[in-house]
Design an enzyme around this catalytic site. Structure first.
Site, short mmCIF file in Angstrom:
data_model
loop_
_atom_site.label_atom_id
_atom_site.label_comp_id
_atom_site.label_asym_id
_atom_site.label_seq_id
_atom_site.Cartn_x
_atom_site.Cartn_y
_atom_site.Cartn_z
N PRO B 129 0.63 -1.24 0.50
CA PRO B 129 0.37 -0.07 0.06
C PRO B 129 0.99 1.35 -0.16
O PRO B 129 0.73 2.69 -0.46
CB PRO B 129 -0.74 -0.02 1.17
CG PRO B 129 -0.78 -1.65 1.80
CD PRO B 129 0.20 -2.09 1.21
N ILE B 158 -1.41 -6.80 -6.16
CA ILE B 158 -0.57 -8.80 -6.84
C ILE B 158 -1.37 -9.37 -7.69
O ILE B 158 -2.78 -9.39 -8.18
CB ILE B 158 -0.65 -9.32 -6.02
CG1 ILE B 158 0.15 -8.32 -4.45
CG2 ILE B 158 0.85 -10.31 -6.04
CD1 ILE B 158 0.94 -7.70 -5.04
N GLN B 282 -6.96 11.40 -46.06
CA GLN B 282 -5.33 11.79 -45.39
C GLN B 282 -5.34 11.76 -44.12
O GLN B 282 -4.17 11.05 -43.64
CB GLN B 282 -4.97 13.07 -46.73
CG GLN B 282 -3.09 12.46 -46.55
CD GLN B 282 -2.57 13.55 -47.34
OE1 GLN B 282 -2.54 14.48 -46.74
NE2 GLN B 282 -2.14 13.13 -47.98
N GLN B 339 -10.19 6.47 -32.55
CA GLN B 339 -10.81 7.36 -33.27
C GLN B 339 -10.76 7.23 -34.37
O GLN B 339 -12.32 8.09 -35.62
CB GLN B 339 -9.10 9.08 -33.12
CG GLN B 339 -9.45 10.31 -33.87
CD GLN B 339 -10.54 10.83 -32.75
OE1 GLN B 339 -10.30 10.29 -31.24
NE2 GLN B 339 -11.29 11.83 -33.36
N GLY B 343 -17.34 7.07 -33.90
CA GLY B 343 -18.63 6.66 -32.86
C GLY B 343 -18.67 5.01 -32.24
O GLY B 343 -18.94 5.38 -30.48
N GLU B 366 4.96 -3.14 -13.53
CA GLU B 366 6.91 -3.88 -13.02
C GLU B 366 7.52 -2.22 -13.59
O GLU B 366 8.20 -2.09 -14.87
CB GLU B 366 6.91 -4.31 -15.13
CG GLU B 366 6.15 -5.86 -15.30
CD GLU B 366 6.17 -6.82 -13.89
OE1 GLU B 366 6.87 -6.64 -13.64
OE2 GLU B 366 5.36 -7.46 -13.27
N GLY B 367 6.91 -1.38 -12.80
CA GLY B 367 7.87 -0.13 -13.28
C GLY B 367 7.52 1.09 -13.67
O GLY B 367 7.13 0.20 -15.24
C1 LIG Z 1 -2.74 -4.23 -12.71
C2 LIG Z 1 -1.79 -4.12 -11.55
C3 LIG Z 1 -1.22 -5.26 -11.89
C4 LIG Z 1 -0.03 -4.78 -10.54
N1 LIG Z 1 0.65 -6.66 -10.60
C5 LIG Z 1 1.35 -6.28 -10.05
C6 LIG Z 1 2.19 -7.33 -9.38
O1 LIG Z 1 1.61 -8.33 -9.89
N2 LIG Z 1 3.01 -7.79 -8.23
C7 LIG Z 1 3.86 -6.36 -8.09
O2 LIG Z 1 4.64 -6.23 -6.70
N3 LIG Z 1 2.91 -5.37 -7.81
C8 LIG Z 1 2.00 -5.44 -8.78
N4 LIG Z 1 1.06 -4.37 -9.06
C9 LIG Z 1 2.02 -2.60 -8.27
C10 LIG Z 1 2.73 -2.01 -9.64
O3 LIG Z 1 3.85 -2.51 -10.33
C11 LIG Z 1 3.14 -0.27 -9.03
O4 LIG Z 1 1.50 -0.02 -9.44
C12 LIG Z 1 3.63 0.10 -9.70
O5 LIG Z 1 4.72 -0.05 -9.52
C13 LIG Z 1 3.04 1.74 -9.11
O6 LIG Z 1 3.25 2.43 -7.76
P1 LIG Z 1 2.04 2.71 -7.23
O7 LIG Z 1 0.95 2.30 -7.75
O8 LIG Z 1 2.52 2.69 -5.34
O9 LIG Z 1 2.46 4.45 -7.83
P2 LIG Z 1 3.35 5.60 -7.09
O10 LIG Z 1 5.04 4.59 -7.28
O11 LIG Z 1 2.58 5.69 -5.81
O12 LIG Z 1 3.29 6.29 -8.28
C14 LIG Z 1 2.77 7.86 -8.22
C15 LIG Z 1 3.11 8.41 -9.67
O13 LIG Z 1 4.26 9.15 -9.29
C16 LIG Z 1 5.14 8.33 -10.20
N5 LIG Z 1 6.72 8.63 -9.46
C17 LIG Z 1 6.70 8.31 -8.66
N6 LIG Z 1 7.81 7.78 -8.10
C18 LIG Z 1 8.74 9.37 -8.78
C19 LIG Z 1 9.92 9.57 -9.39
N7 LIG Z 1 10.60 9.57 -8.86
N8 LIG Z 1 10.30 9.89 -10.52
C20 LIG Z 1 9.49 10.33 -11.09
N9 LIG Z 1 8.38 10.05 -10.67
C21 LIG Z 1 7.62 9.04 -9.62
C22 LIG Z 1 4.91 7.15 -10.87
O14 LIG Z 1 5.87 6.87 -11.58
C23 LIG Z 1 3.35 7.84 -10.72
O15 LIG Z 1 3.32 8.25 -11.91
C24 LIG Z 1 0.32 -3.84 -9.74
C25 LIG Z 1 -0.35 -3.29 -10.39
C26 LIG Z 1 -1.45 -2.85 -11.41
C27 LIG Z 1 -2.46 -1.09 -11.22
#
Ligand SMILES: Cc1cc2nc3c(=O)[nH]c(=O)nc-3n(C[C@H](O)[C@H](O)[C@H](O)COP(=O)(O)OP(=O)(O)OC[C@H]3O[C@@H](n4cnc5c(N)ncnc54)[C@H](O)[C@@H]3O)c2cc1C
Ligand SMILES: Cc1cc2nc3c(=O)[nH]c(=O)nc-3n(C[C@H](O)[C@H](O)[C@H](O)COP(=O)(O)OP(=O)(O)OC[C@H]3O[C@@H](n4cnc5c(N)ncnc54)[C@H](O)[C@@H]3O)c2cc1C
Lengths: 262, 386, 327
Positions: B129, B158, B282, B339, B343, B366-367
């Site tokens: 979280p 997850i 075009q 687009q 519609g 995955e980042g």
């Molecule tokens: C459908 C789904 C499946 C997922 N599956 C997995 C899984 O199997 N295992 C797992 O471990 N996780 C999983 N995740 C989690 C996912 O990897 C994270 O949501 C993601 O890494 C971003 O973390 P956060 O949601 O806490 O966002 P935050 O880290 O809070 O980021 C919020 C925003 O801030 C930006 N940000 C944060 N730090 C920086 C920085 N240093 N510089 C610039 N911008 C920054 C982010 O890019 C983002 O735009 C899943 C998420 C989703 C939605």
């Protein structure tokens, strides 16, 4: 039981746009996807099922260019033991008769109990190769085969006739059977199958290897020569109903109402 | 230099395409998109044919191919349907890769074969979280107690959590050490472990058949032997793992873009306005041209990243570029595909809106894209200073 | 005088339509070539059939032999190869049917007589025999010529030529003995019996309204989409062959050459491309409507009305509309 299955690499045209090429004698193929001929897919599956039940081997053979390797690999991936591709510039323009001639030259030197082909190819629709091949090899044949059971030097087959009627026949082995769709359910190609297929033998032979002269193959050896291909002129064309889906539904409904069909 | 796929790779691509086109039907896609449920039957079918174990060694029941071949399958599946495609391909997500790189022989023998056959599904739990992009500190802890590790904490977002049999979980094993990432370790946790609770997350924007959930670990005890690799190396392992999976995400993105593009292209030839098919304008055909350019370049960099990985020359910068770029392309192309449909594109029954909803995830998991750019800029910075 | 042979096709005591269709074309060709038109009939106890043929040809050659009772490509081939070598007909017409496909290619190969199969038209241009065929699943036509020869064999596509109304010609029946080669060892291929798959619960040939589904339906789970439309009409559901091959519907629902021939008041073809093997089973329907997303699908050459759209959009809308109409 040693089985030979003859397969063809054909373009999928059922749902594709088909256009005539510059030479006016063929179609444009660049955008088309090629795969194993539908009927041959059933034949290849049947060969593998039989081999698995009775032991022996399956050899897949095609007459075709290098691209046809993918169809042979597909047969190998499905379980065929080896594959042979027959190719030569001189084969250009060959008809079904020549294709059968080429195949017969190679097959006659191979051990086999059964030859399977598809009932027809979806591209030229000739439905000839298997039967001509059987004649050239001097073995009995059956076409439109929907079911087959080999036993003690004999194969019992259900041959499909018109209107759903079938004819049960017995043939002495070795025999050639042209397979009709629906005889089995061709399996998906698995990754395990592909892995094994890459290690199996795929032999490529040309005109010199098979003992035919240039005159006997290509257009000069053929019965039939394509002069022209064209998109059929339409004697009758359906009236196309256009508009949105609901509009079309209404148009159909109205037409049917006026004819008292609703 | 050779840009051609090998004969074997082409056969793989073809087999995956045939399977996807026959099995990932639009009806099934819409159904699972609505139900938000994991497509077990489809997953098992795909596994039996080897599609979900491409990159695992034959010794453990895998297919012995590399990341590139894995990408080819992912791409084909996502091209036909992004939701089902991702769900199927992520059933064997990360955990086997972690074991292969860092696990013991016993761990590999125990976990990888049933994943390859499709009997089991796994998950990788890093995010929490409070820690998403930044996993340099974990609130979930693992404490040694006799011959057991006791895990406590929460994991969020997850993939597969509600259906997984095995989890790899990143925990803080040393809460004192500074920097904190030097105190993280990776563990294998099995479903049914007392103290492990899973909750399904509903209401995602896209990839709905790929179910997501959270884990609550309260004094969940696992055997000592379930530590993966060395103690306190978990953070570094995670980075290594992401370098593989990010390429797969790029492949998902390329597939989604390709699928939406093909639908748009077909539609643009069929739809007539002002008396001609809209592709004749075009304004539409240039859009399609741009989409084609983007997809092709995204595919090339994705294959390059995969190729480097398979050559043992894994390059984090290329990988990050592939992920950041391909996911952006997926968003752009699926957007333009809607687009071009006008519609109708806004309606579920024309499918492109689903592609767009699904594409978004590739910019997040995955980042995030920002994190990829962070990686790229770090390398750039180093390069300039050198 | 040149001779043109038509090989009569019959089964279980009846002449097949293809025989009359070939005679239509055969008569036209024989007039153009100033050649004799001869029918060749092989079988056992076929007097009745032979008589019927005398209405349409001046000469009916009959080879009556116990061993020719049921069609057996091997036995037929021995008789034919003997006759063709002896008579050297300029052209022999055979049906492109299960029977013809089994026979013609091996006969041609044995004698090295040029063969063209599944022709939709043919004619001589001087010495040259030119044939027309369809390729690429009915999307393209071919004009082809045969290698110069003193004899040719052509198989004709069924349901392509009309059956003519004729004034009986009162032709002669000429019985000819079977050649000695027929007695040679015949154990290669043996007829055992006919098999008629059991009839199902629905007789599609009796229906006034038929909604037929083809491979465009993609998946067995979608079949109900079309079934609902059939129900809304109060009609029956039928299909093309691939649907039966996949086991999605029982074989008695198949329309076409190897299935049923139907003549309903309305035939609605959904996701069917319109290969001739399908068309031959439904072309005589009173009204034909086709729904297919491919505007080039050959089905539109047979249909009265066409809808070029995704069936998954049109069919439900049409179903609703019909139900609304019926209240
Ligand atoms: C459908 C789904 C499946 C997922 N599956 C997995 C899984 O199997 N295992 C797992 O471990 N996780 C999983 N995740 C989690 C996912 O990897 C994270 O949501 C993601 O890494 C971003 O973390 P956060 O949601 O806490 O966002 P935050 O880290 O809070 O980021 C919020 C925003 O801030 C930006 N940000 C944060 N730090 C920086 C920085 N240093 N510089 C610039 N911008 C920054 C982010 O890019 C983002 O735009 C899943 C998420 C989703 C939605
Ligand atoms: C000896 C022999 C006997 C045969 N007997 C028969 C027979 O009795 N009956 C028979 O039917 N066939 C028979 N066949 C098979 C025949 O040659 C064809 O293969 C078959 O008719 C094709 O069936 P189809 O039109 O359903 O499929 P296809 O040719 O694959 O056509 C499917 C069509 O669906 C359309 N389509 C796809 N998706 C959609 C969509 N969403 N909305 C609208 N349209 C869509 C496509 O554009 C295409 O035109 C026989 C073949 C042989 C060799």
């Amino acid at each position: 039981m040693d089985i030979i299955v003859c397969v063809k690499h054909v373009p999928e045209t059922a749902e594709a746009d088909v256009a005539i090429a510059e030479d006016g004698k063929s179609i444009k193929t660049t955008e088309l996807v090629y795969d194993i001929n539908e009927w041959d897919d059933y034949a290849a599956e049947e060969a593998v099922l039989l081999r698995d039940k009775l032991g022996g081997s399956v050899t897949a053979i095609t007459v075709g260019s290098e691209e046809a390797d993918s169809t042979l690999r597909k047969c190998l991936a499905r379980g065929a033991d080896r594959a042979i591709r027959l190719t030569d510039e001189a084969f250009e323009g060959s008809d079904s008769y020549v294709t059968a001639k080429i195949l017969s030259k190679v097959i006659k030197n191979l051990p086999f109990d059964l030859i399977l082909t598809g009932a027809q190819a979806s591209d030229d629709g000739c439905a000839q190769v298997g039967v001509v091949l059987a004649e050239l090899l001097g073995i009995p044949h059956a076409t439109m085969v929907k079911k087959l059971e080999p036993k003690d030097g004999i194969v019992k087959v259900n041959q499909e006739l018109e209107g759903g009627l079938e004819e049960i026949m017995e043939l002495k082995l070795p025999a050639m059977l042209a397979i009709q769709t629906g005889i089995n359910e061709p399996r998906y190609i698995s990754i395990m199958g592909i892995r094994k297929a890459m290690k199996k033998e795929l032999k490529v032979l040309g005109l010199k290897d098979i003992g035919l002269t240039e005159e006997e193959v290509g257009e000069s050896g053929s019965w039939i020569i394509v002069e022209k291909m064209f998109v059929p002129s339409v004697e009758k064309e359906a009236e196309i109903l256009t508009g949105g889906v609901d509009e079309i539904a209404t148009k159909i409904t109205e037409t049917l109402k006026t004819r008292g069909l609703i | 230099m050779d840009f051609n796929l090998t004969e074997e790779q082409r056969a793989i691509k073809k087999a995956a395409r045939e399977f996807s086109e026959k099995e990932l039907t639009p009806e099934l896609a819409v159904e699972f998109d609505q139900r938000e449920e994991f497509p077990f039957e489809l997953y098992k079918k795909a596994a039996k044919l080897g599609f979900t174990s491409m990159r695992f060694p034959e010794k453990y029941g895998g297919q012995g191919y590399g990341v590139l071949e894995d990408c080819l399958v992912t791409e084909e599946m996502c091209r036909v349907d992004p939701g089902l495609g991702v769900a199927v391909m992520l059933g064997t997500l990360m955990f086997p890769d972690g074991l292969l790189m860092f696990g013991t022989e016993e761990q590999k023998q125990r976990y990888i074969p049933p994943l390859c056959t499709g009997e089991k599904i796994c998950a990788a739990a890093f995010s929490e979280p409070a820690h998403g992009s930044d996993i340099t500190r974990m609130d979930t802890t693992a404490k040694k107690h006799g011959a057991e590790w006791i895990l406590s904490g929460n994991k969020e977002f997850i993939t597969n959590a509600p259906v997984a049999d095995f989890f790899c979980v990143l925990c803080q094993t040393d809460t004192e050490v500074s920097p904190s990432h030097k105190g993280e370790s990776l563990f294998a946790v099995e479903k049914g472990t007392p103290g492990l609770e899973v909750t399904k997350l509903q209401g995602k924007m896209g990839i709905k058949p790929c179910v997501t959930g959270s884990l609550a670990l309260s004094d969940a005890a696992i055997p000592e032997a379930n530590l993966i690799g060395e103690l306190n190396k978990g953070f570094y392992y995670a980075l290594d793992l992401f370098n593989g999976t990010r390429i797969a995400v790029a492949a998902e993105a390329v597939g989604m873009a390709q699928g939406a593009f093909e639908r748009a292209l077909r539609y643009s030839k069929e739809r007539k306005q002002f008396g001609s098919p809209i592709i004749q304008f075009q304004g539409v055909s240039f859009k399609l041209a741009e989409m084609a350019i983007k997809i092709e370049t995204a595919r090339l960099i994705t294959y390059k990243a995969a190729w480097l990985y398979d050559q043992g020359k894994m390059d984090p910068m290329t990988t990050a570029m592939a992920k950041a770029y391909a996911s952006k392309v997926a968003m752009d192309v699926t957007d333009q595909a809607i687009q071009i449909h006008g519609g109708y594109g806004y309606l579920a029954e024309y499918h492109v809106e689903r592609f767009h909803r699904c594409a978004k995830i590739t910019e997040i998991y995955e980042g995030t894209t920002e994190i990829q750019k962070l990686t790229i800029s770090r390398y750039l910075l180093k390069r300039i200073l050198a | 005088m040149k001779e043109l042979l038509v090989l009569a096709e019959h089964r279980q005591g009846d002449l097949r339509d293809i025989t009359f269709e070939m005679l239509t074309k055969g008569r036209e060709l024989s007039q153009a070539l100033n050649a004799d038109l001869t029918v060749l009939l092989l079988g056992h106890n076929v007097k009745g059939i032979a008589k019927k043929l005398t209405d349409r040809a001046k000469r009916v050659l009959v080879v009556d032999d116990e061993r020719l009772r049921n069609f057996n490509a091997e036995g037929y081939q021995r008789v034919l190869s003997h006759l063709l070598s002896e008579r050297k007909p300029l052209l022999t017409l055979v049906g492109h049917t299960a029977f013809g496909v089994d026979l013609a290619p091996s006969l041609a190969a044995e004698l090295d007589i040029p063969l063209a199969t599944d022709c939709i038209n043919l004619g001589f241009e001087g010495e040259k025999l030119v044939v027309f065929r369809q390729v690429y699943e009915g999307k393209v036509n071919v004009r082809a010529s045969l290698r110069k020869s003193e004899s040719y064999i052509v198989t004709l596509r069924p349901a392509t030529f009309e059956i003519e109304e004729v004034k009986p010609l009162g032709g002669e029946i000429v019985e000819i003995p079977s050649p000695p080669s027929l007695s040679d060892d015949m154990s290669y291929k043996r007829f055992i019996e006919y098999y008629q798959p059991p009839a199902g619960d629905v007789d599609i040939t009796a229906a006034d309204i038929i909604v037929a589904v083809g491979r465009g339906i993609r998946d067995v789970e979608n079949v109900p989409v079309v079934e609902k439309l059939a129900k809304a009409f109060g009609g029956v559901l039928a299909c093309s062959r691939p649907i039966v091959d996949k086991g999605w519907l029982p074989s008695d629902r198949q329309v076409g050459a190897s299935g049923k021939t139907v003549k309903p008041k309305l035939y609605l073809a959904v996701g069917i491309s319109g290969q001739f093997q399908h068309i031959s089973g439904m072309r005589s329907s009173d009204l034909i409507i086709a729904i297919n997303k491919d505007s080039k699908a050959p089905i539109f050459r047979t249909a009265d009305y066409g809808v070029v759209e995704d069936l998954f959009k049109v069919v439900p809308a049409l179903t609703d509309r019909i139900l609304e109409e019926k209240g």
